[in-house]
Design a protein around this motif. Structure first.
Motif, PDB file in Angstrom:
ATOM      1  N   SER A 109      -1.696   3.085   6.394  1.00  7.75           N
ATOM      2  CA  SER A 109      -0.953   2.819   5.160  1.00  7.75           C
ATOM      3  C   SER A 109      -1.535   3.612   3.993  1.00  7.75           C
ATOM      4  O   SER A 109      -0.795   4.157   3.163  1.00  7.75           O
ATOM      5  N   LYS A 110      -2.850   3.707   3.928  1.00  2.18           N
ATOM      6  CA  LYS A 110      -3.482   4.436   2.828  1.00  2.18           C
ATOM      7  C   LYS A 110      -3.257   5.945   2.956  1.00  2.18           C
ATOM      8  O   LYS A 110      -3.118   6.642   1.946  1.00  2.18           O
ATOM      9  N   ASN A 121       0.789  -1.233   0.000  1.00  2.00           N
ATOM     10  CA  ASN A 121       0.000   0.000   0.000  1.00  2.00           C
ATOM     11  C   ASN A 121       0.818   1.279   0.000  1.00  2.00           C
ATOM     12  O   ASN A 121       0.297   2.341  -0.332  1.00  2.00           O
ATOM     13  N   VAL A 122       2.092   1.191   0.405  1.00  3.85           N
ATOM     14  CA  VAL A 122       2.906   2.408   0.506  1.00  3.85           C
ATOM     15  C   VAL A 122       4.137   2.338  -0.408  1.00  3.85           C
ATOM     16  O   VAL A 122       4.317   3.195  -1.273  1.00  3.85           O
ATOM     17  N   THR A 123       4.948   1.295  -0.230  1.00  2.00           N
ATOM     18  CA  THR A 123       6.157   1.166  -1.054  1.00  2.00           C
ATOM     19  C   THR A 123       5.803   1.142  -2.537  1.00  2.00           C
ATOM     20  O   THR A 123       6.457   1.793  -3.365  1.00  2.00           O
ATOM     21  N   VAL A 150      -9.075   6.417   6.053  1.00  2.00           N
ATOM     22  CA  VAL A 150      -8.060   7.392   6.472  1.00  2.00           C
ATOM     23  C   VAL A 150      -8.614   8.311   7.558  1.00  2.00           C
ATOM     24  O   VAL A 150      -7.864   9.073   8.174  1.00  2.00           O
ATOM     25  N   PHE A 151      -9.913   8.218   7.831  1.00  2.00           N
ATOM     26  CA  PHE A 151     -10.560   9.069   8.842  1.00  2.00           C
ATOM     27  C   PHE A 151     -10.843   8.294  10.132  1.00  2.00           C
ATOM     28  O   PHE A 151     -10.971   7.071  10.116  1.00  2.00           O
ATOM     29  N   LEU A 209     -18.250  13.041   5.250  1.00  2.00           N
ATOM     30  CA  LEU A 209     -17.083  13.902   5.207  1.00  2.00           C
ATOM     31  C   LEU A 209     -16.831  14.454   3.807  1.00  2.00           C
ATOM     32  O   LEU A 209     -16.984  13.753   2.817  1.00  2.00           O
ATOM     33  N   ALA A 210     -16.378  15.707   3.765  1.00  2.00           N
ATOM     34  CA  ALA A 210     -15.956  16.319   2.502  1.00  2.00           C
ATOM     35  C   ALA A 210     -14.455  16.100   2.319  1.00  2.00           C
ATOM     36  O   ALA A 210     -13.759  15.623   3.228  1.00  2.00           O
ATOM     37  N   GLU A 211     -13.960  16.487   1.140  1.00  2.00           N
ATOM     38  CA  GLU A 211     -12.560  16.232   0.781  1.00  2.00           C
ATOM     39  C   GLU A 211     -11.572  16.937   1.699  1.00  2.00           C
ATOM     40  O   GLU A 211     -10.432  16.487   1.848  1.00  2.00           O
ATOM     41  N   ASP A 212     -11.975  18.049   2.318  1.00  2.00           N
ATOM     42  CA  ASP A 212     -11.047  18.814   3.157  1.00  2.00           C
ATOM     43  C   ASP A 212     -11.058  18.381   4.627  1.00  2.00           C
ATOM     44  O   ASP A 212     -10.388  18.997   5.465  1.00  2.00           O
ATOM     45  N   ALA A 213     -11.794  17.319   4.956  1.00  2.00           N
ATOM     46  CA  ALA A 213     -11.768  16.798   6.332  1.00  2.00           C
ATOM     47  C   ALA A 213     -10.360  16.312   6.670  1.00  2.00           C
ATOM     48  O   ALA A 213      -9.630  15.844   5.797  1.00  2.00           O
ATOM     49  N   VAL A 214      -9.993  16.416   7.931  1.00  2.00           N
ATOM     50  CA  VAL A 214      -8.623  16.084   8.349  1.00  2.00           C
ATOM     51  C   VAL A 214      -8.519  14.582   8.643  1.00  2.00           C
ATOM     52  O   VAL A 214      -9.229  14.064   9.510  1.00  2.00           O
ATOM     53  N   PRO A 215      -7.641  13.850   7.933  1.00  2.00           N
ATOM     54  CA  PRO A 215      -7.488  12.410   8.191  1.00  2.00           C
ATOM     55  C   PRO A 215      -6.898  12.122   9.568  1.00  2.00           C
ATOM     56  O   PRO A 215      -6.088  12.900  10.081  1.00  2.00           O
ATOM     57  N   ALA A 216      -7.328  11.009  10.161  1.00  2.00           N
ATOM     58  CA  ALA A 216      -6.786  10.546  11.441  1.00  2.00           C
ATOM     59  C   ALA A 216      -7.132   9.060  11.581  1.00  2.00           C
ATOM     60  O   ALA A 216      -8.051   8.689  12.302  1.00  2.00           O
ATOM     61  N   PRO A 217      -6.406   8.182  10.871  1.00  2.00           N
ATOM     62  CA  PRO A 217      -6.772   6.763  10.837  1.00  2.00           C
ATOM     63  C   PRO A 217      -6.635   6.078  12.194  1.00  2.00           C
ATOM     64  O   PRO A 217      -5.772   6.446  12.999  1.00  2.00           O
ATOM     65  N   ILE A 218      -7.489   5.070  12.424  1.00  2.00           N
ATOM     66  CA  ILE A 218      -7.469   4.355  13.708  1.00  2.00           C
ATOM     67  C   ILE A 218      -7.063   2.887  13.539  1.00  2.00           C
ATOM     68  O   ILE A 218      -7.118   2.121  14.486  1.00  2.00           O
TER      69      ILE A 218
END
Length: 301
Positions: free
Chosen positions: A142-143, A93-95, A119-120, A127-136
């Motif tokens: 990774s995303k 997902n990242v590399t 990611v939230f 949520l709209a596109e400008d919401a601040v991500p904070a994954p749990i």
């Protein structure tokens, strides 16, 4: 327009192949890590083996194929598996995204990266596109890390986030909420379904359409692509039972604490899709219509 798809064997990948091969002026290159599952369906489909986690392969394939756009659907998406096998998750997902960003920048390819509502944190939604991500959970982490790599790119990019994708595809082992509920109830099996998680479920065809609209319009930035209908899995299950005229008494309403899962789930996500509707002309199915699409496809098998 020359579009390369990663993960063409997956649900979204197959829907993109089905959609894009019909578009005039589009040359399509399907890629996947395994053998081409669509070989028997589309004899004319150009297929190239590609492991996106292999930097040399990514560079070689993009140098040779010279796509104008790359739609990146390949990922490790089993949320619990990501939590338990974090090294494999990070590689997938990242590399892999790091390699794709570098190659797309080098060869001036418009990168369209598919991401997730996970990611939230799920404290509030939709949520709209400008919401601040904070994954749990680790999948979400990774995303988000992948999104940050894309956003830091000096090339042309778009991020398409989506929610709870459902659909059916050829030789595809995973199920989804519609098929799971339908098949369980048809078998007379009692099921427990959570009613404290909120999502805007997305028909796979709608997600493919959203990705195509982004490519077609050379759109950049972040887009939320889902339905606009906020539902809990329990509410979805009731709609499935009603559509197929199955016994709703077999469905028990529970909360998330009923299940012990390795990864936490965000309680409330779902998307506001106004931007995609306004800028792309995106128009998704509602859940009832999505069930009907799936029913037509599976009942015909």
């Amino acid at each position: 327009m020359r579009i390369l798809i990663t993960g063409s064997n997956g649900l979204l990948g197959q829907k993109l192949v089905e959609l894009l091969r019909q578009q005039p002026g589009v040359e399509l290159i399907a890629t996947s890590r395994g053998a081409n599952k669509l070989a028997g369906m589309y004899a004319d489909l150009r297929f190239v083996p590609l492991d996106v986690a292999n930097q040399q392969e990514v560079q070689a394939v993009l140098a040779r194929e010279q796509p104008t756009h790359l739609i990146h659907t390949a990922a490790m998406t089993n949320v619990d598996e990501c939590e338990l096998n974090q090294e494999a998750c990070w590689a997938s997902n990242v590399t892999a995204v790091e390699h794709l960003v570098a190659a797309c920048t080098k060869y001036k390819v418009h990168l369209i990266h598919v991401s997730t509502d996970f990611v939230f944190s799920g404290e509030k939604g939709p949520l709209a596109e400008d919401a601040v991500p904070a994954p749990i959970n680790f999948y979400g982490q990774s995303k988000l890390a992948a999104e940050q790599l894309v956003q830091a790119s000096k090339g042309t990019w778009a991020i398409v986030r989506t929610v709870l994708v459902y659909g059916t595809a050829h030789d595809y082992g995973r199920t989804n909420i519609v098929l799971w509920v339908r098949d369980s109830l048809r078998a007379g099996k009692a099921i427990k379904v959570v009613d404290d998680q909120y999502r805007t479920p997305t028909l796979a065809e709608d997600l493919a359409q959203g990705c195509w609209l982004v490519a077609q319009k050379n759109a950049t930035g972040i887009y939320h692509i889902s339905s606009s209908e906020v539902l809990t899995p329990y509410q979805m299950a009731l709609q499935v039972a009603d559509y197929f005229q199955l016994d709703k008494a077999l469905i028990t309403r529970v909360d998330g604490s009923t299940f012990s899962q390795p990864a936490k789930r965000p309680p409330r996500t779902g998307f506001i899709i106004d931007k995609a509707q306004r800028e792309l002309g995106y128009q998704p199915h509602d859940f009832q219509s999505g069930i009907a699409v799936l029913a037509r496809q599976t009942e015909a098998l």
